[in-house]
Scaffold this motif. Structure first.
Motif, mmCIF file in Angstrom:
data_model
loop_
_atom_site.group_PDB
_atom_site.id
_atom_site.type_symbol
_atom_site.label_atom_id
_atom_site.label_comp_id
_atom_site.label_asym_id
_atom_site.label_seq_id
_atom_site.Cartn_x
_atom_site.Cartn_y
_atom_site.Cartn_z
ATOM 1 N N LEU A 1 -17.514 18.493 -20.288
ATOM 2 C CA LEU A 1 -16.566 18.058 -21.313
ATOM 3 C C LEU A 1 -17.264 17.307 -22.444
ATOM 4 O O LEU A 1 -16.991 17.526 -23.631
ATOM 5 C CB LEU A 1 -15.487 17.177 -20.679
ATOM 6 N N LYS A 2 -18.156 16.400 -22.083
ATOM 7 C CA LYS A 2 -18.852 15.614 -23.105
ATOM 8 C C LYS A 2 -19.733 16.500 -23.991
ATOM 9 O O LYS A 2 -19.891 16.246 -25.179
ATOM 10 C CB LYS A 2 -19.687 14.526 -22.443
ATOM 11 N N ALA B 1 -7.553 16.846 -11.282
ATOM 12 C CA ALA B 1 -7.778 16.608 -12.715
ATOM 13 C C ALA B 1 -7.083 15.318 -13.155
ATOM 14 O O ALA B 1 -5.996 14.988 -12.702
ATOM 15 C CB ALA B 1 -7.248 17.792 -13.520
ATOM 16 N N TRP B 2 -7.754 14.573 -14.063
ATOM 17 C CA TRP B 2 -7.230 13.269 -14.448
ATOM 18 C C TRP B 2 -6.312 13.335 -15.670
ATOM 19 O O TRP B 2 -6.339 14.282 -16.450
ATOM 20 C CB TRP B 2 -8.333 12.255 -14.667
ATOM 21 N N ASN B 3 -5.530 12.277 -15.812
ATOM 22 C CA ASN B 3 -4.504 12.225 -16.861
ATOM 23 C C ASN B 3 -5.060 11.660 -18.171
ATOM 24 O O ASN B 3 -6.255 11.339 -18.282
ATOM 25 C CB ASN B 3 -3.296 11.424 -16.383
ATOM 26 N N GLY C 1 -8.549 9.929 -19.519
ATOM 27 C CA GLY C 1 -9.243 10.609 -20.618
ATOM 28 C C GLY C 1 -9.628 9.650 -21.734
ATOM 29 O O GLY C 1 -10.711 9.768 -22.318
ATOM 30 N N GLN C 2 -8.760 8.689 -22.009
ATOM 31 C CA GLN C 2 -9.075 7.682 -23.028
ATOM 32 C C GLN C 2 -10.260 6.837 -22.602
ATOM 33 O O GLN C 2 -11.159 6.537 -23.404
ATOM 34 C CB GLN C 2 -7.849 6.796 -23.266
ATOM 35 N N ALA D 1 -7.148 10.338 -25.792
ATOM 36 C CA ALA D 1 -5.986 10.212 -24.911
ATOM 37 C C ALA D 1 -5.431 11.593 -24.568
ATOM 38 O O ALA D 1 -4.300 11.951 -24.902
ATOM 39 C CB ALA D 1 -4.919 9.351 -25.569
ATOM 40 N N LYS D 2 -6.267 12.372 -23.918
ATOM 41 C CA LYS D 2 -5.862 13.709 -23.484
ATOM 42 C C LYS D 2 -6.240 13.886 -22.016
ATOM 43 O O LYS D 2 -7.267 13.361 -21.566
ATOM 44 C CB LYS D 2 -6.547 14.794 -24.316
ATOM 45 N N SER D 3 -5.422 14.630 -21.316
ATOM 46 C CA SER D 3 -5.720 14.897 -19.911
ATOM 47 C C SER D 3 -6.876 15.884 -19.800
ATOM 48 O O SER D 3 -7.216 16.586 -20.760
ATOM 49 C CB SER D 3 -4.494 15.471 -19.210
#
Length: 673
Positions: free
Chosen positions: A335-336, A357-359, A363-364, A370-372
Motif C-alpha cells: 500500500l505504501k 482488513a482494517w477500517n 488507515g488514518q 482516512a480510508k479503509s
C-alpha cells in the motif's frame, strides 16, 4: 539404498503397483534371487534409463540378508509378506523393504557396506516410518517398526519401545537382522485384519504438506495435484484452483475488473490456494502476488523458498529471495509503495485473511488517509485496464483492533461502483450470506452491496480441513470449546479416534511429550498467548514478538539440534508469531488471560498488579481468537499445559487454573497418563 523418483508419479504411471516386487515370505524364500532381481530391474527401467550395476549388486545383497534371516527364524512366518522397493510417490522416495506381520509393518532400510549407523540414515528411516503412520491408511492401525540394517556395522543390544504407534529404530547387521524380526514377531497381533503386499500397495497414501513444503513445491513448478492428498479435500482444492484460473483468464481476456472471495474452514488450504495462483502466474505473462498483513508468515515463506532454491543449486539465495519477495509481499508495504498514483505491476492480487482488513480509523494512523484497507486496494487496482483481486476469507482469526470483516469490503465495493468503477463480484456463497463459516456478517449485510449483481461460485468454498490430518473434527471442537459449550465440544471429542488435545499440569512432561514426537523431521514447539504474561512465573519464557522476524524464521525453519528452533523447546511463540503457520505437534501453555469462571471462558488482561476482566466485546473476541489460533496450529496433535499456580501469587491462582483444567477435561481433553 532408496532413490528419488519424480513428484506426482501415480500408480497408473508405474504399472498400478506401488512396490517393485511383492510376495509372501514363503514365496520369497522359494524364489531365485535372479528372478527377484529381474522383477526389480524391469520396474526400475520403467522409471529410469537403466538399472545400474551398483543398484543390482545392492539388491542381491539385500535379498541374501533377508533370505538368511527368514530361513533361520525359530518362530513361524506364516501370514507374513514382503515388498521390495516400495514407492511413497508424494514423498518422492522408495522404501527398501516392507515386511508385513500380523498387526505390524516393519520398514527395513539397508545400507550395504556401511560399518556404522549414521545419524542421517536414522533420520531418513524415522521420516519413512512416521510418514507411513501419519498418511498411509493401512499402516495407521498397525504398529510401525523401523529397522536400519547396516550389514557391516557392529551388533547393538536393544529392546522395543513404542511412542505414538511407532517403535524406536532397531539396529541390525547381516547376522542380527533375525533378532529384529524376532522382536517384530513378538509384537504380532493375530486379531488384526490381515494385510498382504497387495493390500498395502492398494491402500491410500495421503501425505499432507505443511504450508512451507507446499510453497516450496509450488515454487519449483509443481501443481496442486502433485502435492495434494488425493482425497475429497484435494479435489476441492483443485476445483477451486481451476475456478480461480478461469476467473483470472476471463478478467484478462474481457478486460474486466473482478473482486473474488474465497472462503474456507481453518486449515482448509486457503493460503495454499493463493500461493498456487500467485506463484503460477508470476512465472507467466500475468504478474501476480500474494499479499499478507502477517509479517511473520511472509518472512518464513520467503526465507524458506530462497533457502530451498539455493540448496537445490537453482540460483543464488539472493536471487531466489528477490523473486520470492516479489511473489509474496507485505500488505502495508504494498500500500505504501503505491500511494503515489502509479499503476502497480501486478494485475492479480491475492489478499490473504481478507476478513482482517482494517477500517478507516486505522488507515488514518498507518497511511495518513482516512480510508479503509479495502477502499485503498480498490483505488490502486482501478488504475489498471484489467485486474483480479482474490480475497481469502477465514473464520475467527481477527486478533487486532480495527479489523472490519466482510462488511468493510461490501461498503468499499459499493462506494467504488457508485463512483463509476465497473467491478464484478464473484464469491463463495458463505462470503455473501455470512454465518458461522465466516464468523459473522457477509457481504450482503451491507444494504448498498445487497442490490449489486454478485455471481455465486460454490467451488470457491473449501469445506475440508487439511491441517489437522489426524482429526478432521478438530476445528469444530475448538469452535465449540471457545463458545463455552462444553457439552457440544464433548460430543465432537467423542466422535474422534483420539482426544482433541492432551492435558498436563507439568511443563517438563509437556516438553517430554513433544520430544518423543519430533522424530522423522516432525516439527514441534511451545505456544502461548501474548496476553499470558504471568506464565513466566511457571517457567515459560516470554514469547517471541511478531517484529522479531529472523528469530521467528529460525523458530519455524531450523532443525531441533539448533537452539533457535521451536523444536528445541526453549522459546514459545504467540498467536502473532504463528498465525498462518503450523507445527506437527504443539504444547499450548495456557495462561491466566483466559480462565473458566464456572459458566464460561472469561477473557482477561493484566492490569498490574492484578488481572482485569475484559468487558469490551471486541477485545473479548480478540482474546478468544488468540486461543483459536493457538489451538489450531498443530497438524497432528496438541498438549495443553495448565500451571498449578501459587497460593502466594494472586495472579497465578491455583483455584482458577484447577477450574480451567476441569472445564477442558469436561470438554473432551484427556489427561496425560
Amino acid at each position: 539404498m532408496s532413490e528419488q523418483i519424480k513428484i506426482g508419479e501415480s500408480l497408473s504411471k508405474t504399472n498400478a503397483q506401488r512396490s517393485f516386487y511383492r510376495a509372501t515370505v514363503e514365496e520369497f524364500l522359494t524364489t531365485l534371487t535372479a528372478e527377484i532381481v529381474g522383477h526389480l530391474s524391469s520396474r526400475h527401467v520403467a522409471l529410469h534409463s537403466s538399472a545400474q550395476a551398483e543398484q543390482i549388486r545392492a539388491w542381491e545383497a539385500e535379498i541374501a540378508i533377508l533370505h538368511d534371516a527368514f530361513s533361520e527364524m525359530d518362530v513361524g512366518v506364516y501370514g507374513w509378506s514382503i515388498s521390495l522397493e516400495v514407492s511413497l510417490f508424494r514423498l518422492a522416495k522408495r522404501l527398501d523393504a516392507v515386511v508385513l506381520a500380523p498387526g505390524v509393518v516393519a520398514v527395513v532400510e539397508f545400507k550395504i557396506g556401511e560399518k556404522s549407523y549414521l545419524g542421517a540414515h536414522k533420520a531418513q528411516l524415522e521420516r519413512y516410518a512416521c510418514s507411513l503412520k501419519d498418511f498411509h491408511e493401512a499402516s495407521q492401525s498397525r504398529l510401525i517398526v523401523p529397522i536400519l540394517c547396516a550389514d557391516c556395522a557392529p551388533q547393538v543390544s536393544q529392546s522395543l519401545q513404542l511412542c505414538d504407534g511407532v517403535a524406536n529404530i532397531l539396529f541390525a547387521n547381516r547376522e542380527t537382522l533375525i533378532d529384529a524380526f524376532r522382536l517384530v514377531a513378538a509384537q504380532s497381533d493375530f486379531d488384526a485384519l490381515p494385510l498382504d503386499g497387495v493390500g498395502f500397495d492398494a491402500s491410500a497414501y495421503r501425505p499432507t504438506p505443511t504450508i512451507v513444503e507446499a510453497a516450496q513445491a509450488l515454487y519449483q513448478g509443481h501443481a496442486i495435484a502433485d502435492i495434494g492428498r488425493g482425497d475429497a479435500a484435494d479435489e476441492e482444492l483443485q476445483a477451486a484452483a481451476q475456478a480461480l484460473r478461469d476467473i483470472v483468464s476471463g478478467a484478462e481476456t474481457l478486460r474486466r475488473k473482478i473482486v473474488c472471495f474465497v472462503t474456507g474452514a481453518p486449515g482448509a488450504g486457503k493460503t495454499l490456494l493463493g500461493l498456487d495462483l500467485a506463484l503460477k502466474l508470476r512465472s507467466g505473462e500475468r504478474p501476480a502476488a500474494l499479499l499478507s498483513g502477517n509479517r511473520p508468515l511472509v518472512h518464513v515463506l520467503t526465507e524458506a523458498l530462497a533457502t530451498d532454491s539455493a540448496r537445490r543449486g537453482q540460483k543464488s539465495k539472493a536471487a531466489a529471495k528477490y523473486e520470492a519477495d516479489s511473489a509474496i509481499q507485505n500488505l502495508l508495504g504494498y500500500l505504501k509503495e503505491h500511494t503515489d498514483g502509479a499503476k502497480p505491476p501486478e494485475h492479480v492480487i491475492v489478499f490473504d485473511e481478507a476478513q482482517r482488513a482494517w477500517n478507516a480509523e486505522v488507515g488514518q494512523e498507518l497511511m495518513g488517509r482516512a480510508k479503509s484497507e479495502p477502499a485503498l486496494f480498490l483505488e490502486i487496482l482501478d488504475r489498471l485496464e484489467w485486474c483480479c483481486l482474490v480475497c481469502l476469507v477465514g473464520p475467527g482469526q481477527e486478533i487486532n483492533r480495527g479489523e472490519g470483516g466482510l462488511p468493510l469490503w461490501a461498503e468499499a465495493i459499493a462506494d467504488s461502483i457508485r463512483n463509476g468503477v465497473k467491478w464484478e463480484i464473484v464469491a463463495a456463497p458463505a462470503a455473501i450470506d455470512g454465518g458461522q463459516l465466516v464468523c459473522g456478517d457477509g457481504l450482503a449485510s451491507d444494504s448498498d452491496f445487497a442490490s449489486l449483481d454478485c455471481r455465486r461460485v460454490a467451488s470457491l468454498h473449501l469445506a475440508n480441513a487439511i491441517r489437522s490430518y489426524r482429526n478432521p473434527l478438530h476445528g469444530f471442537w475448538v469452535a465449540a470449546l471457545l463458545e463455552s459449550d462444553l457439552v457440544q465440544a464433548r460430543g465432537f471429542a467423542d466422535q474422534m479416534d483420539e482426544p482433541p488435545t492432551y492435558l498436563t499440569r507439568d511443563l517438563e512432561r509437556a516438553r517430554a511429550w513433544l520430544r518423543e514426537r519430533r522424530r522423522g523431521q516432525r516439527s514441534v514447539g511451545l505456544l502461548c498467548s501474548s496476553g499470558a504474561v504471568r506464565l513466566v512465573g511457571d517457567g515459560v519464557p516470554p514469547a517471541l514478538r511478531s517484529n522479531e522476524l529472523s528469530p521467528i524464521g529460525h523458530w519455524f525453519l531450523k532443525p531441533y539440534s539448533d537452539f533457535r528452533s521451536g523444536s528445541a523447546l526453549e522459546t514459545p511463540v504467540s498467536e502473532y508469531g504463528c498465525q498462518g503457520l503450523e507445527v506437527d505437534f504443539a504444547a499450548l501453555c495456557w495462561g491466566g488471560d483466559l480462565i473458566w469462571d464456572g459458566h464460561a471462558f472469561a477473557p482477561r488482561r493484566m492490569q498490574a498488579p492484578r488481572w482485569q476482566k475484559l468487558r469490551d466485546p471486541e477485545k473479548r473476541r480478540f482474546r478468544l481468537n488468540a486461543y483459536r489460533v493457538l489451538l489450531t496450529r498443530a497438524r497432528a496433535g496438541t498438549i495443553i499445559f495448565i500451571p498449578s499456580g501459587s497460593e502466594d501469587d494472586p495472579t497465578r491462582s491455583p483455584a482458577e487454573f484447577d477450574q480451567t483444567a476441569a472445564a477442558l477435561l469436561a470438554a473432551g481433553c484427556e489427561a496425560l497418563p
